[in-house]
Motif scaffolding. Structure first.
Motif, PDB file in Angstrom:
ATOM      1  N   UNK A   4       0.832  -1.208   0.000  1.00 28.56           N
ATOM      2  CA  UNK A   4       0.000   0.000   0.000  1.00 28.56           C
ATOM      3  C   UNK A   4       0.873   1.268   0.000  1.00 28.56           C
ATOM      4  N   UNK A   5       2.101   1.134   0.564  1.00 26.73           N
ATOM      5  CA  UNK A   5       2.985   2.300   0.662  1.00 26.73           C
ATOM      6  C   UNK A   5       3.303   2.902  -0.698  1.00 26.73           C
ATOM      7  N   UNK A   6       3.314   2.078  -1.737  1.00 25.93           N
ATOM      8  CA  UNK A   6       3.578   2.600  -3.087  1.00 25.93           C
ATOM      9  C   UNK A   6       2.474   3.564  -3.533  1.00 25.93           C
ATOM     10  N   UNK A   7       1.298   3.441  -2.888  1.00 26.71           N
ATOM     11  CA  UNK A   7       0.136   4.229  -3.349  1.00 26.71           C
ATOM     12  C   UNK A   7      -0.174   5.423  -2.428  1.00 26.71           C
ATOM     13  N   UNK A  37       5.320  11.200 -10.377  1.00 29.52           N
ATOM     14  CA  UNK A  37       5.409   9.963  -9.602  1.00 29.52           C
ATOM     15  C   UNK A  37       6.603   9.161 -10.107  1.00 29.52           C
ATOM     16  N   UNK A  38       7.470   8.774  -9.198  1.00 22.40           N
ATOM     17  CA  UNK A  38       8.612   7.932  -9.562  1.00 22.40           C
ATOM     18  C   UNK A  38       8.251   6.499  -9.191  1.00 22.40           C
ATOM     19  N   UNK A  42       1.109   4.589   7.468  1.00 25.70           N
ATOM     20  CA  UNK A  42       0.270   3.390   7.568  1.00 25.70           C
ATOM     21  C   UNK A  42       0.815   2.597   8.753  1.00 25.70           C
ATOM     22  N   UNK A  43      -0.075   2.132   9.596  1.00 26.58           N
ATOM     23  CA  UNK A  43       0.414   1.325  10.717  1.00 26.58           C
ATOM     24  C   UNK A  43      -0.510   0.126  10.924  1.00 26.58           C
ATOM     25  N   UNK A  95      13.829  -1.226  -1.042  1.00 25.17           N
ATOM     26  CA  UNK A  95      14.190  -0.176  -1.998  1.00 25.17           C
ATOM     27  C   UNK A  95      12.996   0.658  -2.468  1.00 25.17           C
ATOM     28  N   UNK A  96      11.791   0.128  -2.264  1.00 23.37           N
ATOM     29  CA  UNK A  96      10.603   0.935  -2.594  1.00 23.37           C
ATOM     30  C   UNK A  96      10.667   2.280  -1.876  1.00 23.37           C
ATOM     31  N   UNK A  97      11.299   2.260  -0.667  1.00 18.53           N
ATOM     32  CA  UNK A  97      11.286   3.453   0.174  1.00 18.53           C
ATOM     33  C   UNK A  97      12.341   4.479  -0.231  1.00 18.53           C
ATOM     34  N   UNK A  98      13.160   4.138  -1.236  1.00 19.69           N
ATOM     35  CA  UNK A  98      14.152   5.123  -1.705  1.00 19.69           C
ATOM     36  C   UNK A  98      13.464   6.362  -2.260  1.00 19.69           C
ATOM     37  N   UNK A  99      12.334   6.143  -2.912  1.00 23.08           N
ATOM     38  CA  UNK A  99      11.623   7.287  -3.522  1.00 23.08           C
ATOM     39  C   UNK A  99      10.374   7.671  -2.728  1.00 23.08           C
ATOM     40  N   UNK A 100      10.166   7.003  -1.607  1.00 23.13           N
ATOM     41  CA  UNK A 100       8.921   7.192  -0.851  1.00 23.13           C
ATOM     42  C   UNK A 100       8.716   8.655  -0.436  1.00 23.13           C
TER      43      UNK A 100
END
Lengths: 399, 423
Positions: free
Chosen positions: A180-183, A322-323, A253-254, A301-306
């Motif tokens: 969900x973090x990607x969104x 959006x990256x 998100x938790x 690595x998703x969080x590199x651009x988060x």
């Protein structure tokens, strides 16, 4: 699934009151309770304003007293300052369910607001309220938090929507959380309704999230896909004495183990309950896609651009860049939102959320969100109080 | 040598050597206002009381000392200034009168009617009991209905208050001012006439209301037209507003209506025609503050000219006591179903205790209409007004703090331990 407070529900934060021995501070994380997968719960923090100059008005206690006289689904609870209240639904199964529950709550709010000569307004911030004029709601826990956080507690007079989504088990919840973090940028841009703060246009579509950043332990959850590892992380954090419960984390998100859900907390409160329900439908459709198709594996690595994506969405709303965390490709966030909506069509149909997603899609295609609506009104009226008045009419379905 | 003769000697001495271009009265009034402003500031800073208490105290001292800048009964420029000050406050109060609230919550209207009726009959009965004739008891009872929106709005400003009690007290004060002005101005014309039938009594009320409505309507339409092409946040809009209220006040008084009533109706009508939030209060700022301060000083100068005796003091205290009781009882009896708690109802009643300019204007009208009865009315009315301008402001402040609707703590600023950044 009922209302969860936006503020931590801790007994005492001050380190002076903590046990001296770190080992004795350790708190075990409660087990992840069972909940029906894809069940939904929505919380909305709302503004109470007077009908004279449309500034925030300290009517939470009166509103709660009147609301308690009406049998309604969900609950209505106080929030940190006395001009805010939070409404929430019971467990829902679809966006349709959400609106079916939110509608009578909204009707009761409007009826009681009329009785008190005030108005209820959505939106992530009040356009021109001055934080120092706010009063802390008279409750021991809020007074305690106010002592700890000082002016931050009054600056936390911001209004968000939280969406809970039921997960089949604890590990699935963490997987869902990181997918969900990607969104997160999508959620921010779609719900953005806080362009004005303290009487100024911040040039952000969602300035609300900047206030959340001031709090410790805000941002993203640590990357782990195993509940066991998450439990160990939680226990290590409690050993430091900084954390006493899950509510001390202000993450976007938790996990919510007592409900068996994950809780998405980045939405600004929309100007209408219809849009709030549509956003819940979007979240549910995404969750269904994740559960049923397992479309991708989240990685650290998703969080590199988060943080960059999050900033872009807050600042530019639907016009953000959006990256893509997986490919590194840059594209307009609007296009990525429309692309996901196409991907979700089948799932939204199965969840009876076609209409909800259709409404969101129409607004994205027209490049409109609530922040834009507010700016257009201000451009025309040149008076923020009038913008708040019209937002109050919009909440009750009149504008 | 008493205080008055000392004051006259000093004035005589000054007039010999001080010959400014605008004359000695201008110098005296300017110094008086300067003293009032400083006193208001000090009272708030060191005692934590509303500024209006300081203004009234200075006015009272000057009045007791025999200052001749405002002679009772009021006429000419002092009467106009008082009417203008009241009109500005009531125009603003009229704009805050939420007519749609009464549709959604008719119990608020019932509370208003009940507290006004109980106050009138309570005070009337008390005065009869104390042996005052009906033609004297009636004007005093009418005057007692009023809860000064001017004092209340100043207290709200000083305490930076907002909330259910503050809003309800202001609404009820505006409503009872409306009743008292319509009845008071109309009945002043009947004071020396033979007993009238009900229809004969109602006719002048309709005339006062009608005339005030026409002037208020013209005022509202003029402002509505101006707002079509002028920004509500412009300073010029504020000046236009002030100038039009002044013109309307002078016109209404001339044709036989009530200037404050016309302004109140004008405010209500403008809000109905133009529901957008008003934004000119901030621009009016200091000009409006000066006008209202002048009004409070004038009221206390005049009210201090009353003869203070023990029997008068007993009557005054009885009137004040029964008035306070009636207001609390009226609000409380109609409280069920009104959306307020019992605690809030009690404090709303207390917050409505101030008396000031409107009561003085009503008393002035009766005194002008009948100098003979006016003396008896004045004996009770003026001390009551002076006492309740000060005590009422204090009680309203207590009420606002008791229900937690003030944004500032009730510690005098000078002794406050919390840091309050200057804005």
């Amino acid at each position: 699934m009922t209302a969860a407070m936006a503020f931590p529900d801790s007994d005492d934060f001050r380190s002076a009151a903590l046990p001296a021995d770190p080992a004795s501070r350790v708190v075990k994380l409660e087990p992840f309770n069972r909940s029906e997968a894809l069940s939904l719960g929505v919380e909305l923090e709302l503004q109470l304003v007077n009908t004279h100059d449309y500034d925030l008005a300290p009517y939470a206690e009166d509103m709660l007293r009147l609301m308690a006289q009406t049998p309604l689904p969900g609950s209505v609870v106080p929030e940190m300052t006395s001009s805010m209240i939070e409404i929430s639904t019971d467990i829902c199964h679809s966006a349709q369910d959400v609106i079916t529950q939110l509608s009578p709550i909204r009707e009761a709010l409007i009826r009681n607001a009329d009785k008190l000569n005030i108005a209820v307004v959505g939106g992530g911030t009040h356009a021109f309220q001055q934080w120092h004029e706010r009063r802390i709601y008279d409750k021991p826990r809020f007074r305690e938090l106010s002592e700890l956080y000082g002016y931050l507690s009054k600056q936390f007079t911001i209004f968000g929507q939280h969406v809970h989504i039921g997960c089949p088990d604890a590990d699935s919840a963490l997987l869902m959380l990181h997918r969900m973090s990607r969104y997160i940028p999508h959620f921010i841009a779609l719900s953005a309704s806080s362009p004005f703060v303290q009487g100024q246009d911040t040039q952000f579509d969602s300035a609300r999230l900047n206030s959340v950043f001031a709090f410790p332990l805000s941002g993203r959850a640590p990357f782990t896909l195993s509940w066991k590892e998450f439990e160990a992380y939680f226990e290590r954090m409690t050993r430091t004495g900084v954390v006493r419960s899950m509510k001390d984390f202000y993450w976007d998100i938790r996990p919510k183990p007592e409900f068996g859900t994950i809780e998405i907390r980045v939405f600004d409160t929309p100007l209408t309950v219809e849009r709030a329900a549509a956003l819940a439908g979007y979240v549910q459709s995404l969750a269904a896609w994740f559960l049923q198709e397992q479309p991708f594996e989240p990685t650290e690595d998703d969080y590199l651009v988060y943080t960059y994506n999050r900033f872009q969405a807050c600042r530019f709303g639907l016009d953000a860049v959006y990256v893509d965390p997986a490919s590194g490709q840059h594209m307009p966030l609007r296009d990525h939102i429309l692309m996901t909506m196409t991907q979700l069509e089948w799932h939204s149909e199965a969840l009876n959320a076609t209409q909800a997603l259709g409404e969101l899609r129409t607004s994205v295609e027209a490049n409109r969100n609530d922040a834009r609506w507010l700016r257009e009104k201000q451009g025309k009226e040149r008076l923020l109080a009038e913008v708040v008045r019209q937002a109050a009419l919009r909440f009750r379905g009149g504008a | 040598m008493n205080l008055t003769s000392l004051f006259n000697d000093l004035l005589g001495f000054w007039s010999e050597w001080l010959r400014p271009s605008a004359g000695l009265p201008t110098v005296l009034w300017s110094l008086l206002l300067a003293a009032a402003a400083a006193s208001g500031h000090l009272v708030q800073r060191y005692l934590g009381l509303p500024k209006v208490v300081g203004y009234s105290m200075v006015g009272a001292v000057f009045g007791l000392a025999g200052f001749e800048g405002a002679i009772w009964p009021l006429r000419g420029i002092s009467l106009f200034l008082l009417e203008l000050g009241a009109a500005v406050v009531l125009f603003e109060a009229g704009g805050r009168l939420p007519l749609r609230w009464f549709r959604h919550n008719p119990m608020v209207l019932v509370q208003s009617l009940l507290e006004a009726t109980l106050t009138y009959f309570g005070v009337f009965w008390m005065l009869q009991l104390l042996g005052l004739p009906d033609p004297v008891a009636n004007p005093i009872a009418l005057m007692a209905i009023v809860a000064s929106p001017a004092v209340l709005s100043r207290v709200i400003m000083d305490t930076r208050a907002s909330g259910p009690v503050t809003e309800r007290a202001m609404t009820l004060a505006t409503l009872n001012t409306f009743y008292a002005l319509a009845l008071g101005y109309a009945q002043a014309g009947l004071i020396e006439r033979a007993p009238q039938t009900l229809l004969q009594k109602l006719y002048p009320v309709a005339v006062v209301l009608g005339l005030s409505f026409v002037v208020g309507g013209i005022l509202a339409l003029a402002l509505r037209t101006a707002l079509r092409f002028m920004s509500p946040t412009s300073e010029n809009t504020s000046i236009l507003l002030l100038a039009l209220i002044a013109a309307a006040s002078a016109l209404t008084a001339h044709v036989g209506g009530s200037a404050p009533l016309a302004a109140l109706i004008g405010g209500v009508l403008l809000k109905t025609l133009n529901p957008k939030p008003w934004a000119w209060q901030r621009q009016l700022g200091t000009a409006a503050s000066l006008l209202t301060m002048l009004m409070f000083v004038l009221v206390s100068i005049v009210a201090a000219q009353a003869d203070w005796t023990l029997p008068v003091a007993s009557v005054v205290l009885a009137v004040i006591g029964i008035r306070l009781f009636a207001k609390i009882a009226g609000v409380a009896i109609a409280n069920p179903g009104s959306g307020a708690s019992w605690n809030q109802a009690f404090w709303v009643g207390c917050a409505m205790s101030p008396l000031s300019s409107i009561a003085l204007l009503i008393a002035s009208n009766f005194t002008t209409a009948s100098p003979l009865l006016g003396t008896m009315i004045t004996q009770v009315a003026l001390p009551s007004i002076l006492l309740m301008e000060v005590m009422g402001a204090v009680l309203a402040t207590v009420a606002i703090h008791a229900v937690g609707e003030s944004s500032v703590p009730w510690t005098p600023q000078a002794f406050s331990t919390t840091e309050d950044t200057q804005r």
